[in-house]
Design an enzyme around this catalytic site. Structure first.
Site, PDB file in Angstrom:
ATOM      1  N   VAL A  11      30.352 -11.370  41.584  1.00  0.00           N
ATOM      2  CA  VAL A  11      31.607 -12.112  41.770  1.00  0.00           C
ATOM      3  C   VAL A  11      31.390 -13.607  41.573  1.00  0.00           C
ATOM      4  O   VAL A  11      32.097 -14.259  40.798  1.00  0.00           O
ATOM      5  CB  VAL A  11      32.197 -11.832  43.179  1.00  0.00           C
ATOM      6  CG1 VAL A  11      33.438 -12.668  43.428  1.00  0.00           C
ATOM      7  CG2 VAL A  11      32.504 -10.348  43.349  1.00  0.00           C
ATOM      8  N   THR A  86      27.980  -9.364  51.616  1.00  0.00           N
ATOM      9  CA  THR A  86      28.267  -8.815  52.947  1.00  0.00           C
ATOM     10  C   THR A  86      27.651  -7.419  53.030  1.00  0.00           C
ATOM     11  O   THR A  86      28.338  -6.431  52.811  1.00  0.00           O
ATOM     12  CB  THR A  86      29.784  -8.703  53.212  1.00  0.00           C
ATOM     13  OG1 THR A  86      30.376  -8.048  52.079  1.00  0.00           O
ATOM     14  CG2 THR A  86      30.438 -10.023  53.432  1.00  0.00           C
ATOM     15  N   THR A 121      34.350  -9.867  50.343  1.00  0.00           N
ATOM     16  CA  THR A 121      35.103  -8.865  51.104  1.00  0.00           C
ATOM     17  C   THR A 121      34.696  -8.945  52.570  1.00  0.00           C
ATOM     18  O   THR A 121      33.532  -8.741  52.906  1.00  0.00           O
ATOM     19  CB  THR A 121      34.803  -7.461  50.551  1.00  0.00           C
ATOM     20  OG1 THR A 121      35.129  -7.465  49.167  1.00  0.00           O
ATOM     21  CG2 THR A 121      35.603  -6.395  51.280  1.00  0.00           C
ATOM     22  N   GLU A 152      32.032  -3.786  38.950  1.00  0.00           N
ATOM     23  CA  GLU A 152      30.792  -4.035  38.223  1.00  0.00           C
ATOM     24  C   GLU A 152      30.860  -3.269  36.912  1.00  0.00           C
ATOM     25  O   GLU A 152      31.486  -2.214  36.852  1.00  0.00           O
ATOM     26  CB  GLU A 152      29.601  -3.569  39.048  1.00  0.00           C
ATOM     27  CG  GLU A 152      29.346  -4.492  40.215  1.00  0.00           C
ATOM     28  CD  GLU A 152      28.209  -4.008  41.074  1.00  0.00           C
ATOM     29  OE1 GLU A 152      27.311  -3.327  40.569  1.00  0.00           O
ATOM     30  OE2 GLU A 152      28.243  -4.318  42.272  1.00  0.00           O
ATOM     31  N   LEU A 265      39.942  10.314  40.130  1.00  0.00           N
ATOM     32  CA  LEU A 265      40.024  11.719  40.540  1.00  0.00           C
ATOM     33  C   LEU A 265      38.894  12.521  39.896  1.00  0.00           C
ATOM     34  O   LEU A 265      38.955  13.740  39.843  1.00  0.00           O
ATOM     35  CB  LEU A 265      41.383  12.313  40.138  1.00  0.00           C
ATOM     36  CG  LEU A 265      42.580  11.819  40.953  1.00  0.00           C
ATOM     37  CD1 LEU A 265      43.876  12.422  40.427  1.00  0.00           C
ATOM     38  CD2 LEU A 265      42.416  12.171  42.439  1.00  0.00           C
ATOM     39  N   GLY A 268      32.382  14.874  41.265  1.00  0.00           N
ATOM     40  CA  GLY A 268      30.983  14.819  40.842  1.00  0.00           C
ATOM     41  C   GLY A 268      30.090  14.528  42.029  1.00  0.00           C
ATOM     42  O   GLY A 268      30.362  15.001  43.139  1.00  0.00           O
ATOM     43  N   CYS A 275      30.109  -1.429  47.069  1.00  0.00           N
ATOM     44  CA  CYS A 275      31.453  -1.678  47.613  1.00  0.00           C
ATOM     45  C   CYS A 275      32.046  -0.501  48.380  1.00  0.00           C
ATOM     46  O   CYS A 275      32.322  -0.621  49.570  1.00  0.00           O
ATOM     47  CB  CYS A 275      32.383  -2.099  46.481  1.00  0.00           C
ATOM     48  SG  CYS A 275      31.755  -3.514  45.570  1.00  0.00           S
ATOM     49  N   LYS A 278      30.314   0.712  51.666  1.00  0.00           N
ATOM     50  CA  LYS A 278      30.366  -0.371  52.669  1.00  0.00           C
ATOM     51  C   LYS A 278      31.797  -0.620  53.145  1.00  0.00           C
ATOM     52  O   LYS A 278      32.044  -0.809  54.326  1.00  0.00           O
ATOM     53  CB  LYS A 278      29.790  -1.623  52.014  1.00  0.00           C
ATOM     54  CG  LYS A 278      29.882  -2.892  52.800  1.00  0.00           C
ATOM     55  CD  LYS A 278      29.115  -3.991  52.110  1.00  0.00           C
ATOM     56  CE  LYS A 278      29.751  -4.451  50.814  1.00  0.00           C
ATOM     57  NZ  LYS A 278      30.978  -5.222  50.945  1.00  0.00           N
ATOM     58  N   ARG A 343      22.469   0.067  44.155  1.00  0.00           N
ATOM     59  CA  ARG A 343      22.807   0.185  45.572  1.00  0.00           C
ATOM     60  C   ARG A 343      23.549   1.507  45.831  1.00  0.00           C
ATOM     61  O   ARG A 343      24.477   1.865  45.110  1.00  0.00           O
ATOM     62  CB  ARG A 343      23.682  -0.997  46.011  1.00  0.00           C
ATOM     63  CG  ARG A 343      22.861  -2.267  46.201  1.00  0.00           C
ATOM     64  CD  ARG A 343      23.723  -3.444  46.531  1.00  0.00           C
ATOM     65  NE  ARG A 343      24.562  -3.834  45.416  1.00  0.00           N
ATOM     66  CZ  ARG A 343      25.529  -4.750  45.483  1.00  0.00           C
ATOM     67  NH1 ARG A 343      25.768  -5.352  46.626  1.00  0.00           N
ATOM     68  NH2 ARG A 343      26.231  -5.066  44.425  1.00  0.00           N
TER      69      ARG A 343
HETATM   70  C1  UGA Z   1      34.938  -1.177  43.206  1.00  0.00           C
HETATM   71  C2  UGA Z   1      36.444  -1.278  42.882  1.00  0.00           C
HETATM   72  O1  UGA Z   1      36.770  -0.345  41.858  1.00  0.00           O
HETATM   73  C3  UGA Z   1      36.819  -2.703  42.466  1.00  0.00           C
HETATM   74  O2  UGA Z   1      38.226  -2.792  42.257  1.00  0.00           O
HETATM   75  C4  UGA Z   1      36.408  -3.677  43.574  1.00  0.00           C
HETATM   76  O3  UGA Z   1      36.724  -5.016  43.264  1.00  0.00           O
HETATM   77  C5  UGA Z   1      34.896  -3.548  43.776  1.00  0.00           C
HETATM   78  O4  UGA Z   1      34.605  -2.184  44.170  1.00  0.00           O
HETATM   79  C6  UGA Z   1      34.485  -4.514  44.860  1.00  0.00           C
HETATM   80  O5  UGA Z   1      34.860  -4.319  46.018  1.00  0.00           O
HETATM   81  O6  UGA Z   1      33.833  -5.504  44.560  1.00  0.00           O
HETATM   82  P1  UGA Z   1      32.692  -0.874  41.780  1.00  0.00           P
HETATM   83  O7  UGA Z   1      32.034  -0.568  43.085  1.00  0.00           O
HETATM   84  O8  UGA Z   1      32.063  -1.868  40.883  1.00  0.00           O
HETATM   85  O9  UGA Z   1      34.208  -1.385  42.002  1.00  0.00           O
HETATM   86  O10 UGA Z   1      32.757   0.489  40.939  1.00  0.00           O
HETATM   87  P2  UGA Z   1      33.828   1.634  40.662  1.00  0.00           P
HETATM   88  O11 UGA Z   1      34.042   1.710  39.210  1.00  0.00           O
HETATM   89  O12 UGA Z   1      35.007   1.519  41.520  1.00  0.00           O
HETATM   90  O13 UGA Z   1      32.994   2.948  41.078  1.00  0.00           O
HETATM   91  C7  UGA Z   1      32.520   3.165  42.411  1.00  0.00           C
HETATM   92  C8  UGA Z   1      31.831   4.516  42.499  1.00  0.00           C
HETATM   93  O14 UGA Z   1      32.789   5.578  42.414  1.00  0.00           O
HETATM   94  C9  UGA Z   1      30.812   4.792  41.371  1.00  0.00           C
HETATM   95  O15 UGA Z   1      29.651   5.392  41.923  1.00  0.00           O
HETATM   96  C10 UGA Z   1      31.537   5.744  40.459  1.00  0.00           C
HETATM   97  O16 UGA Z   1      30.669   6.568  39.719  1.00  0.00           O
HETATM   98  C11 UGA Z   1      32.348   6.546  41.475  1.00  0.00           C
HETATM   99  N1  UGA Z   1      33.543   7.229  40.910  1.00  0.00           N
HETATM  100  C12 UGA Z   1      34.531   6.496  40.335  1.00  0.00           C
HETATM  101  C13 UGA Z   1      33.646   8.607  41.026  1.00  0.00           C
HETATM  102  O17 UGA Z   1      32.761   9.300  41.571  1.00  0.00           O
HETATM  103  N2  UGA Z   1      34.788   9.212  40.525  1.00  0.00           N
HETATM  104  C14 UGA Z   1      35.795   8.514  39.954  1.00  0.00           C
HETATM  105  O18 UGA Z   1      36.806   9.148  39.548  1.00  0.00           O
HETATM  106  C15 UGA Z   1      35.666   7.126  39.845  1.00  0.00           C
END
Ligand code: UGA
Length: 455
Positions: A11, A86, A121, A152, A265, A268, A275, A278, A343
């Site tokens: 960020v 955080t 956050t 990310e 949705l 897996g 994020c 936490k 992480r």
């Molecule tokens: C998440 C949010 O999507 C952002 O909007 C937010 O700003 C960010 O946290 C934050 O708080 O800083 P991020 O953690 O980078 O972003 O990644 P995501 O793309 O949201 O994926 C999170 C996890 O969910 C990954 O392990 C991903 O593989 C998993 N996931 C995602 C699933 O298992 N299924 C899905 O359908 C989508």
């Protein structure tokens, strides 16, 4: 304007270089010398599309100053933006040590009238506590909550082309100043996208002004709802496994209802990263603090924690009960594709469980090996490439949706392996393609009678 950014993670560094390219003078504070030196050399210390190009060109403007010192930077800034980490405490609550330390250091040096912006956050109620610290300083420093929504792996794109910009607080002038500041990024977003090699998007960007507590709650509620969607899909996936349905067919159709939406949705191995885990535990802890039992989030959390074990068990059953001395390749150690971040990585969790179950585990990731290494079980062998990882494997498990794994030819996979088990822990593959290569396919919620039949 002169701006200081506290912290140079995903960020902080992204925000710092975008404000530089928008025409401002930006100090970015990074206390870690090794990281600071990397940024000063014109690169980022983490992998993120377009960030290196933006860092090196920001330095060339002569208005971007990575530093470890609060003195010069904060003292002359009109706006300070806190983007410090955080982490979570062992009990699941947010560890705000860095938030308070950074705020105290900044408040001590900020001049009267400068604005303190919180982008990290934080649990609802934190801003009110920080405002009390500001009050005891005797200075007039408006406090604005400005939660970050970037993901990310798409940090730059999300910061240039966002759905909504939220600012919360009780000082109307300060809120307007911060909204105007972001408009300077919006005005130049296409130029910055060109530097970063990102395709510009033409999407509406909503500016939302709220109270301080609402802004804080918006952020964790949004992340928790996305996590909830994933856990919901995973719980239905478990049912689909038993009932003979295909979760992809189910969720594709469920998400086709616009009121529900198709995103997040995908069933897996569950969610990881810095994020969601936490923020879900942080929201549960906030609930407890205010006497509200957020059972729904507790259920989402324990379902998520069960997924790695669920997949390992499925694998064990397919290998007739024992993983002892079986050669297993785990592809994917970052918590999702296109990032080096490990992480709470589901891939690492699964690889370590397999090691403990006696399997001979080899692991590979295109970007995350270095970050993964300290967290991996000592018996895991780190491979040099996908091919090295899968050669002679009895089973291959894909835990991260890196393009190079998805594009790997199933026929080549089958040729390199010594046996035939393919575990799709991301539900990213076409069952028919895998089976046509002579492999046995196991996904998450995809093993019903109909799984694999494409219409
Ligand atoms: C998440 C949010 O999507 C952002 O909007 C937010 O700003 C960010 O946290 C934050 O708080 O800083 P991020 O953690 O980078 O972003 O990644 P995501 O793309 O949201 O994926 C999170 C996890 O969910 C990954 O392990 C991903 O593989 C998993 N996931 C995602 C699933 O298992 N299924 C899905 O359908 C989508």
């Amino acid at each position: 304007m002169t701006i200081t950014i506290l912290g140079t993670g995903y960020v902080g560094l992204t925000t710092a270089v975008l404000f530089t390219h928008a025409g401002h003078t930006v100090y970015a504070i990074e206390p870690n010398k090794e990281r600071l030196d990397i940024i000063k050399s014109g690169r980022s210390f983490f992998y993120e599309k377009g960030i290196d190009e933006l860092v090196s060109s920001a330095l060339e403007t002569g208005r971007f100053f990575p530093t470890d010192s609060y003195d010069e930077s904060v003292e002359q800034s009109e706006v300070v933006i806190s983007c410090v980490g955080t982490p979570d405490n062992p009990d699941g609550s947010s560890n705000l040590t860095y938030i308070y330390a950074a705020a105290r250091d900044a408040i001590a040096r900020l001049r009267d009238g400068a604005i303190f912006v919180q982008k990290s956050t934080v649990p609802v109620g934190t801003g009110e506590k920080l405002k009390k610290i500001i009050a005891t300083s005797g200075k007039n420093i408006p406090y604005v909550s400005n939660p970050e929504f970037l993901s990310e792996s798409t940090a730059v794109a999300d910061s240039l082309f966002y759905d909504r910009l939220v600012v919360g607080g009780d000082d109307g002038d300060a809120l307007r100043t911060i909204l105007d500041l972001y408009k300077t990024i919006e005005d130049k977003r296409n130029d910055m996208a060109a530097i970063a090699g990102i395709t510009p998007l033409d999407k509406p960007m909503r500016h939302i002004t709220t109270t301080l507590n609402s802004a804080e709650l918006i952020k964790v509620s949004a992340n928790s709802l996305l996590a909830l969607k994933i856990s919901y899909a995973n719980s239905i996936a478990k049912l689909a496994d038993k009932a003979g349905a295909d979760i992809k067919e189910v969720m594709d159709a469920v998400g086709a209802d616009e009121r529900i939406g198709k995103h997040f949705l995908n069933a897996g191995r569950g969610y990881g990263g810095g994020c969601f885990p936490k923020d879900v535990s942080g929201l549960i802890a906030s609930g407890l603090e205010y006497g509200v039992d957020l059972e729904i989030m507790q259920a989402a959390q324990s379902l998520n924690e069960s997924m790695a074990g669920y997949i390992v068990e499925k694998m064990q059953d397919a290998m007739h009960g024992s993983l002892q001395s079986k050669k297993v390749a785990v592809l994917g150690l970052s918590f999702k594709a296109n990032t080096s971040d490990t992480r709470r990585s589901p891939g690492i969790k699964i690889a370590n469980m397999l090691c403990k179950a006696g399997a001979d585990v080899s692991v590979y990731d295109p970007k995350a090996i270095e970050e993964a290494e300290p967290e991996l079980h000592r018996r895991a062998r780190i491979a040099d490439s996908t091919e090295d990882c899968i050669t002679d494997a009895d089973a291959v498990l894909v835990a991260t949706n890196w393009q190079e794994f998805l594009e790997y030819e199933p026929r080549l996979l089958a040729e390199k392996m010594r046996s035939d088990l393919f575990i799709d822990a991301i539900n990213g593959y076409n069952v028919t393609d895998i089976e046509a290569a002579g492999l046995r396919y196991i996904g998450v919620g995809r093993n019903g009678e109909k799984a694999g039949e494409e219409n």
